[in-house]
Scaffold this motif. Structure first.
Motif, PDB file in Angstrom:
ATOM      1  N   SER A 240       1.353   4.740   9.592  1.00 46.05           N
ATOM      2  CA  SER A 240       0.245   3.679  10.530  1.00 46.05           C
ATOM      3  C   SER A 240      -0.975   3.802  10.224  1.00 46.05           C
ATOM      4  N   GLN A 241      -1.479   5.146  10.271  1.00 50.46           N
ATOM      5  CA  GLN A 241      -2.834   5.456   9.986  1.00 50.46           C
ATOM      6  C   GLN A 241      -3.246   5.281   8.550  1.00 50.46           C
ATOM      7  N   ALA A 242      -2.320   5.632   7.611  1.00 50.31           N
ATOM      8  CA  ALA A 242      -2.753   5.584   6.176  1.00 50.31           C
ATOM      9  C   ALA A 242      -2.588   4.183   5.821  1.00 50.31           C
ATOM     10  N   ALA A 243      -2.179   3.133   6.453  1.00 48.02           N
ATOM     11  CA  ALA A 243      -2.398   1.853   6.509  1.00 48.02           C
ATOM     12  C   ALA A 243      -4.024   1.319   6.292  1.00 48.02           C
ATOM     13  N   PHE A 244      -4.704   1.855   7.288  1.00 50.62           N
ATOM     14  CA  PHE A 244      -6.207   1.383   7.510  1.00 50.62           C
ATOM     15  C   PHE A 244      -6.745   1.987   6.094  1.00 50.62           C
ATOM     16  N   TRP A 245      -6.385   3.291   5.493  1.00 51.03           N
ATOM     17  CA  TRP A 245      -7.009   3.839   4.269  1.00 51.03           C
ATOM     18  C   TRP A 245      -6.619   2.945   3.157  1.00 51.03           C
ATOM     19  N   PHE A 246      -5.281   2.471   3.071  1.00 54.62           N
ATOM     20  CA  PHE A 246      -4.922   1.642   1.986  1.00 54.62           C
ATOM     21  C   PHE A 246      -5.718   0.087   1.907  1.00 54.62           C
ATOM     22  N   ALA A 247      -6.102  -0.153   3.023  1.00 54.78           N
ATOM     23  CA  ALA A 247      -7.095  -1.478   3.009  1.00 54.78           C
ATOM     24  C   ALA A 247      -8.301  -1.177   2.560  1.00 54.78           C
ATOM     25  N   PHE A 248      -8.850  -0.038   2.941  1.00 58.65           N
ATOM     26  CA  PHE A 248      -9.925   0.322   2.321  1.00 58.65           C
ATOM     27  C   PHE A 248      -9.899   0.567   0.858  1.00 58.65           C
ATOM     28  N   GLY A 249      -9.012   1.033   0.392  1.00 56.41           N
ATOM     29  CA  GLY A 249      -8.938   1.330  -1.171  1.00 56.41           C
ATOM     30  C   GLY A 249      -8.782  -0.025  -1.763  1.00 56.41           C
ATOM     31  N   VAL A 250      -7.961  -0.933  -1.326  1.00 47.88           N
ATOM     32  CA  VAL A 250      -7.942  -2.148  -2.063  1.00 47.88           C
ATOM     33  C   VAL A 250      -9.149  -3.030  -1.929  1.00 47.88           C
ATOM     34  N   ASN A 251      -9.871  -2.886  -0.944  1.00 44.87           N
ATOM     35  CA  ASN A 251     -11.028  -3.736  -0.709  1.00 44.87           C
ATOM     36  C   ASN A 251     -12.337  -2.882  -1.284  1.00 44.87           C
ATOM     37  N   GLY A 252     -12.307  -1.734  -1.516  1.00 45.57           N
ATOM     38  CA  GLY A 252     -13.368  -1.146  -1.598  1.00 45.57           C
ATOM     39  C   GLY A 252     -13.302  -0.232  -3.187  1.00 45.57           C
ATOM     40  N   ARG A 253     -13.320   1.111  -3.009  1.00 41.33           N
ATOM     41  CA  ARG A 253     -12.821   1.904  -4.143  1.00 41.33           C
ATOM     42  C   ARG A 253     -11.730   2.599  -3.881  1.00 41.33           C
ATOM     43  N   PRO A 261       4.688  11.836   2.830  1.00 45.91           N
ATOM     44  CA  PRO A 261       5.911  11.773   1.882  1.00 45.91           C
ATOM     45  C   PRO A 261       5.687  10.470   1.292  1.00 45.91           C
ATOM     46  N   LYS A 262       6.473  10.416  -0.042  1.00 44.18           N
ATOM     47  CA  LYS A 262       6.619   9.216  -0.861  1.00 44.18           C
ATOM     48  C   LYS A 262       7.280   8.361  -0.190  1.00 44.18           C
ATOM     49  N   THR A 263       8.450   8.576   0.525  1.00 46.57           N
ATOM     50  CA  THR A 263       9.260   7.990   1.407  1.00 46.57           C
ATOM     51  C   THR A 263       9.380   8.508   2.834  1.00 46.57           C
ATOM     52  N   SER A 264       9.737   7.688   3.707  1.00 47.39           N
ATOM     53  CA  SER A 264       9.613   8.200   5.047  1.00 47.39           C
ATOM     54  C   SER A 264      10.668   7.141   6.173  1.00 47.39           C
ATOM     55  N   LEU A 265      11.093   7.710   6.974  1.00 47.12           N
ATOM     56  CA  LEU A 265      11.869   7.115   8.044  1.00 47.12           C
ATOM     57  C   LEU A 265      10.846   6.026   8.845  1.00 47.12           C
ATOM     58  N   GLN A 266       9.514   6.449   8.667  1.00 42.90           N
ATOM     59  CA  GLN A 266       8.669   5.828   9.552  1.00 42.90           C
ATOM     60  C   GLN A 266       8.521   4.176   9.021  1.00 42.90           C
ATOM     61  N   GLY A 267       8.874   3.392  10.194  1.00 44.08           N
ATOM     62  CA  GLY A 267       8.771   2.124   9.712  1.00 44.08           C
ATOM     63  C   GLY A 267       7.512   1.487   9.044  1.00 44.08           C
ATOM     64  N   ASP A 268       6.321   2.045   9.315  1.00 48.08           N
ATOM     65  CA  ASP A 268       5.133   1.745   8.849  1.00 48.08           C
ATOM     66  C   ASP A 268       4.984   1.813   7.266  1.00 48.08           C
ATOM     67  N   ALA A 269       5.892   2.490   6.793  1.00 49.29           N
ATOM     68  CA  ALA A 269       5.939   2.585   5.346  1.00 49.29           C
ATOM     69  C   ALA A 269       6.100   1.399   4.667  1.00 49.29           C
ATOM     70  N   ALA A 270       6.312   0.278   5.498  1.00 52.09           N
ATOM     71  CA  ALA A 270       6.331  -1.047   4.961  1.00 52.09           C
ATOM     72  C   ALA A 270       5.261  -1.508   4.606  1.00 52.09           C
ATOM     73  N   ILE A 271       4.169  -0.762   4.784  1.00 52.22           N
ATOM     74  CA  ILE A 271       2.664  -1.245   4.454  1.00 52.22           C
ATOM     75  C   ILE A 271       2.611  -1.443   2.799  1.00 52.22           C
ATOM     76  N   ILE A 272       3.184  -0.353   2.262  1.00 51.67           N
ATOM     77  CA  ILE A 272       3.412  -0.283   0.519  1.00 51.67           C
ATOM     78  C   ILE A 272       3.828  -1.724  -0.085  1.00 51.67           C
ATOM     79  N   PRO A 273       5.225  -1.872   0.425  1.00 53.80           N
ATOM     80  CA  PRO A 273       5.602  -3.184  -0.256  1.00 53.80           C
ATOM     81  C   PRO A 273       4.929  -4.451   0.256  1.00 53.80           C
TER      82      PRO A 273
END
Ligand SMILES: O=C(O)C1=C[C@@H](OP(=O)(O)O)[C@@H](O)[C@H](O)C1
Ligand SMILES: C=C(OP(=O)(O)O)C(=O)O
Length: 424
Positions: A240-253, A261-273
């Motif tokens: 859930s927190q990584a999602a904010f950093w992914f947004a920084f990455g696609v919009n900035g550097r 972990p590459k995969t996780s039971l966390q539902g917010d891993a859905a941010i990648i797809p």
């Protein structure tokens, strides 16, 4: 605390903080075990402090093993015993919903209190179950906190709606195995936020608790007389927190997110797809996810199973080309703020065309956003979404109430600055 951000591309490497959801679950299960468990890489935040204080009131003993308490020894209490105590749940919905059934396990009288918007967040899905156990439920008349419970939770065949909060289901799954007889739980609607229930089942199993669940997650058979077994646990990074950093990455550097972990039971891993579906670039590189500057187009997104992603998905939609729709978001009105109206207001102030609906919103991508002032409305995820939006603002952005991040990510602004964020 107000923070004024001078828009600037964000990029670098971030140690993603530990999962708040897994930290709550590991602490609770270890506290219910009869013995010692060492928990490592725990999140240290206001919500976790709330859970620890309630668990200690239940009789668990916590010994910090490092300075910030992210590593600790838990001496479990087995069955909670809390009588004539007040349990301060701060602003944590997880804390109050996960621990209410445990607080009502024996004929005790306990009062649960909350802060900020917590007293206004729903608790009534528990009411029929507590009434069936003849547990006395006393509030100031509005089913809200402060709530005084006295009585003992009994085994039984219970029902619960699955479209208010999955936390009520998790709360029952923590407590019912400890009763002296079997129980069942049937979900009477579609089950939303189901990944969080799966997360609960996974940690319960790790601590020796077995629960049978139907394929669709709407029926649980819970044997009684079970005992939690002590076990050491190390908490993975929070998607859930990584999602904010992914947004920084696609919009900035480019932003490299470590400790996920590459995969996780966390539902917010859905941010990648979801980012990939928008056309964003995010790759697994040398043991970490790396989000890279990439143009994106609008998509339709159903957030009923990943509600905490909605604020950052709204920002990703606003900075994409074309129209996006966010669906299945009615429950977002029940969080630390009414997140649908908070995000509609935030984006509108930044010059984005938004149409809000009862259970979602339509967003027309604006590429560049205006600057200005927004209020975090005491919601950590709104504050962090605003920071992500600032990267695409033409002018400075002032965030009122930026300290809200301490609920789940106290070091957010430090990490923001360390990766190129310019704040006054
Ligand atoms: O079980 C959990 O750890 C959580 C469940 C979710 O709540 P809902 O089930 O109410 O969506 C989520 O919003 C919250 O941040 C954490
Ligand atoms: C809603 C959240 O947490 P909680 O329900 O535990 O307050 C959240 O972290 O966004």
């Amino acid at each position: 605390m107000d923070i004024t951000i001078q828009p600037h591309p964000i990029g670098g490497t971030v140690q993603v903080p530990p999962s708040k959801s897994l930290s709550h679950r590991a602490l609770i299960c270890a506290a219910l075990a009869d013995g010692k468990s060492v928990l490592d890489h725990l999140l240290v935040s206001e919500d976790i402090v709330a859970t620890c204080s309630v668990l200690e009131a239940f009789g668990a003993k916590i010994e910090k093993l490092n300075e910030d308490g992210s590593k600790l020894k838990m001496i479990g209490c087995g069955r909670p015993s809390a009588d004539h105590v007040t349990l301060d749940c701060h602003e944590s919905g997880s804390t109050v919903r996960f621990l209410m059934p445990l607080a009502a396990l024996d004929a005790a009288e306990v009062t649960l209190t909350g802060r900020g918007r917590l007293p206004k967040r729903p608790l009534e899905p528990y009411r029929p179950i507590f009434d069936a156990s003849q547990i006395n439920w006393q509030t100031a008349g509005d089913d809200a906190l402060p709530l005084t419970l006295s009585g003992a939770l009994k085994p039984g065949d219970y029902t619960m709606p699955g479209d208010v909060s999955s936390q009520f289901i998790s709360g029952l799954l923590f407590a019912l195995p400890l009763l002296n007889g079997p129980s069942t739980l049937r979900i009477t609607t579609a089950l939303e936020s189901r990944p969080y229930v799966d997360l609960t089942l996974g940690v319960l199993k790790y601590y020796g608790i077995t629960i049978d669940v139907s394929e669709d997650g709407r029926f649980y058979a819970i044997p009684g007389g079970q005992h939690y077994k002590p076990a050491d646990f190390s908490v993975e990074g929070d998607y859930s927190q990584a999602a904010f950093w992914f947004a920084f990455g696609v919009n900035g550097r480019a932003v490299r997110c470590e400790h996920l972990p590459k995969t996780s039971l966390q539902g917010d891993a859905a941010i990648i797809p979801l980012i990939r579906q928008m056309g964003g670039q995010i790759d697994w590189q040398d043991g970490a996810w790396v989000a890279k500057p990439s143009a994106r187009h609008g998509i339709d997104m159903d957030v009923s199973q990943c509600p905490d992603l909605m604020p950052i998905l709204a920002v990703l939609a606003a900075t994409a080309e074309g129209r996006s729709r966010i669906l299945g978001a009615g429950r977002l009105r029940l969080k630390e703020s009414d997140r649908l109206s908070a995000m509609a207001d935030l984006l509108t102030r930044l010059g984005v065309r938004v149409e809000e609906a009862p259970d979602g919103m339509t967003i027309w991508g604006a590429g560049q956003l205006k600057g200005g002032e927004i209020d975090a409305v005491n919601d950590h995820r709104i504050a962090m979404a605003a920071a992500a939006a600032s990267e695409c603002c033409s002018d400075p952005l002032t965030i009122h109430g930026a300290e809200a991040v301490r609920k789940s990510y106290p070091d957010f602004w430090q990490d923001f600055r360390q990766n190129g964020g310019q704040t006054a």
